[in-house]
Design a protein around this motif. Sequence first.
Motif, PDB file in Angstrom:
ATOM      1  N   GLU A 150       3.471  13.468   0.545  1.00  0.00           N
ATOM      2  CA  GLU A 150       4.220  12.505  -0.167  1.00  0.00           C
ATOM      3  C   GLU A 150       3.621  11.393   0.716  1.00  0.00           C
ATOM      4  O   GLU A 150       3.182  11.153   1.815  1.00  0.00           O
ATOM      5  CB  GLU A 150       5.483  12.914   0.349  1.00  0.00           C
ATOM      6  N   MET A 151       3.485  10.111  -0.211  1.00  0.00           N
ATOM      7  CA  MET A 151       3.151   8.964   0.219  1.00  0.00           C
ATOM      8  C   MET A 151       4.319   7.903   0.415  1.00  0.00           C
ATOM      9  O   MET A 151       5.281   8.096  -0.546  1.00  0.00           O
ATOM     10  CB  MET A 151       1.956   8.340  -0.715  1.00  0.00           C
ATOM     11  N   THR A 152       4.413   7.051   1.149  1.00  0.00           N
ATOM     12  CA  THR A 152       5.308   6.001   1.562  1.00  0.00           C
ATOM     13  C   THR A 152       4.755   4.593   1.493  1.00  0.00           C
ATOM     14  O   THR A 152       3.814   4.530   1.576  1.00  0.00           O
ATOM     15  CB  THR A 152       6.071   6.223   2.664  1.00  0.00           C
ATOM     16  N   LYS A 153       5.764   3.803   0.722  1.00  0.00           N
ATOM     17  CA  LYS A 153       5.503   2.335   0.507  1.00  0.00           C
ATOM     18  C   LYS A 153       5.080   1.788   1.956  1.00  0.00           C
ATOM     19  O   LYS A 153       5.944   2.239   3.013  1.00  0.00           O
ATOM     20  CB  LYS A 153       6.485   1.496   0.051  1.00  0.00           C
ATOM     21  N   ASP A 154       4.209   0.793   2.122  1.00  0.00           N
ATOM     22  CA  ASP A 154       4.027   0.164   3.531  1.00  0.00           C
ATOM     23  C   ASP A 154       3.124  -1.185   3.036  1.00  0.00           C
ATOM     24  O   ASP A 154       2.869  -1.471   1.731  1.00  0.00           O
ATOM     25  CB  ASP A 154       3.058   1.098   4.232  1.00  0.00           C
ATOM     26  N   THR A 155       3.101  -2.084   4.177  1.00  0.00           N
ATOM     27  CA  THR A 155       2.239  -3.205   3.815  1.00  0.00           C
ATOM     28  C   THR A 155       1.169  -3.448   4.887  1.00  0.00           C
ATOM     29  O   THR A 155       1.366  -2.802   6.032  1.00  0.00           O
ATOM     30  CB  THR A 155       2.949  -4.602   3.674  1.00  0.00           C
ATOM     31  N   ARG A 156       0.138  -3.986   4.414  1.00  0.00           N
ATOM     32  CA  ARG A 156      -1.180  -4.043   5.333  1.00  0.00           C
ATOM     33  C   ARG A 156      -1.777  -5.500   5.170  1.00  0.00           C
ATOM     34  O   ARG A 156      -1.785  -5.934   4.130  1.00  0.00           O
ATOM     35  CB  ARG A 156      -2.252  -3.161   5.203  1.00  0.00           C
ATOM     36  N   MET A 157      -2.484  -5.958   6.112  1.00  0.00           N
ATOM     37  CA  MET A 157      -3.188  -7.233   5.775  1.00  0.00           C
ATOM     38  C   MET A 157      -4.508  -6.885   5.357  1.00  0.00           C
ATOM     39  O   MET A 157      -5.386  -6.252   6.321  1.00  0.00           O
ATOM     40  CB  MET A 157      -3.234  -8.142   7.325  1.00  0.00           C
ATOM     41  N   LEU A 158      -4.899  -7.173   4.421  1.00  0.00           N
ATOM     42  CA  LEU A 158      -6.318  -6.874   3.782  1.00  0.00           C
ATOM     43  C   LEU A 158      -6.976  -7.849   3.109  1.00  0.00           C
ATOM     44  O   LEU A 158      -6.219  -8.616   2.515  1.00  0.00           O
ATOM     45  CB  LEU A 158      -5.868  -5.360   2.497  1.00  0.00           C
ATOM     46  N   PRO A 159      -8.256  -7.717   2.748  1.00  0.00           N
ATOM     47  CA  PRO A 159      -8.935  -8.717   2.057  1.00  0.00           C
ATOM     48  C   PRO A 159      -8.404  -8.834   0.747  1.00  0.00           C
ATOM     49  O   PRO A 159      -7.835  -7.761   0.034  1.00  0.00           O
ATOM     50  CB  PRO A 159     -10.508  -8.407   2.025  1.00  0.00           C
ATOM     51  N   VAL A 160      -8.365  -9.913  -0.076  1.00  0.00           N
ATOM     52  CA  VAL A 160      -7.986 -10.176  -1.242  1.00  0.00           C
ATOM     53  C   VAL A 160      -8.983  -9.447  -2.281  1.00  0.00           C
ATOM     54  O   VAL A 160     -10.065  -9.970  -2.259  1.00  0.00           O
ATOM     55  CB  VAL A 160      -7.788 -11.796  -1.779  1.00  0.00           C
ATOM     56  N   ASP A 218      -1.341  -0.391  -3.757  1.00  0.00           N
ATOM     57  CA  ASP A 218      -0.350  -0.161  -4.619  1.00  0.00           C
ATOM     58  C   ASP A 218      -0.754  -0.268  -6.158  1.00  0.00           C
ATOM     59  O   ASP A 218      -0.831   0.343  -7.004  1.00  0.00           O
ATOM     60  CB  ASP A 218       0.847  -0.851  -4.370  1.00  0.00           C
ATOM     61  N   ASN A 219      -1.628  -1.607  -6.242  1.00  0.00           N
ATOM     62  CA  ASN A 219      -1.979  -2.051  -7.421  1.00  0.00           C
ATOM     63  C   ASN A 219      -3.223  -1.258  -7.890  1.00  0.00           C
ATOM     64  O   ASN A 219      -3.835  -1.503  -8.915  1.00  0.00           O
ATOM     65  CB  ASN A 219      -2.402  -3.266  -7.591  1.00  0.00           C
ATOM     66  N   VAL A 274       0.825  -1.267   0.000  1.00  0.00           N
ATOM     67  CA  VAL A 274       0.153   0.085   0.047  1.00  0.00           C
ATOM     68  C   VAL A 274       0.917   1.302   0.057  1.00  0.00           C
ATOM     69  O   VAL A 274       2.168   1.192   0.157  1.00  0.00           O
ATOM     70  CB  VAL A 274      -0.843   0.075   1.237  1.00  0.00           C
ATOM     71  N   TRP A 275       0.189   2.309  -0.353  1.00  0.00           N
ATOM     72  CA  TRP A 275       0.988   3.683  -0.246  1.00  0.00           C
ATOM     73  C   TRP A 275       0.179   4.478   1.097  1.00  0.00           C
ATOM     74  O   TRP A 275      -1.181   4.323   1.113  1.00  0.00           O
ATOM     75  CB  TRP A 275       0.664   4.516  -1.601  1.00  0.00           C
ATOM     76  N   GLU A 296       0.069   6.044 -10.448  1.00  0.00           N
ATOM     77  CA  GLU A 296       1.196   6.627 -10.445  1.00  0.00           C
ATOM     78  C   GLU A 296       2.162   5.662  -9.996  1.00  0.00           C
ATOM     79  O   GLU A 296       1.716   4.889  -9.004  1.00  0.00           O
ATOM     80  CB  GLU A 296       1.288   7.952 -10.033  1.00  0.00           C
ATOM     81  N   LYS A 297       3.498   5.673 -10.250  1.00  0.00           N
ATOM     82  CA  LYS A 297       4.525   4.994  -9.484  1.00  0.00           C
ATOM     83  C   LYS A 297       4.795   5.348  -8.297  1.00  0.00           C
ATOM     84  O   LYS A 297       5.177   4.636  -7.379  1.00  0.00           O
ATOM     85  CB  LYS A 297       5.774   4.832 -10.533  1.00  0.00           C
TER      86      LYS A 297
END
Length: 89
Positions: free
Chosen positions: A70-80, A54-55, A40-41, A59-60
């Motif tokens: 500004e947005m930074t890259k991160d990860t989260r547990m999310l529904p598919v 992210d998907n 995620v951003w 924009e890149k």
Amino acid sequence: MLPHTLIEVTSFGRMPREGGVHMYFSKKAVVPVEEEETDVWTCSTDGCTCWMRDNFSFEKSPTCPFCQGEMTKDTRMLPVLMNHSKRNS
């Protein structure tokens, strides 16, 4: 004094009596939602809670759609979720 309205709970498929209202109740089975770790951003501005998958970004390196921060890259547990749209990579 206002007249009271009587509400009659009837079984499925039966017509209510005159002045009655159909009411249905059901308990649906709880289906577990499959989750996965997702890129995620996340907005880096203090006080802004905006984030996006992210998907699903166009924009890149996106800017926050709410505060333009500004947005930074991160990860989260999310529904598919599947994103079938094409984006410019």
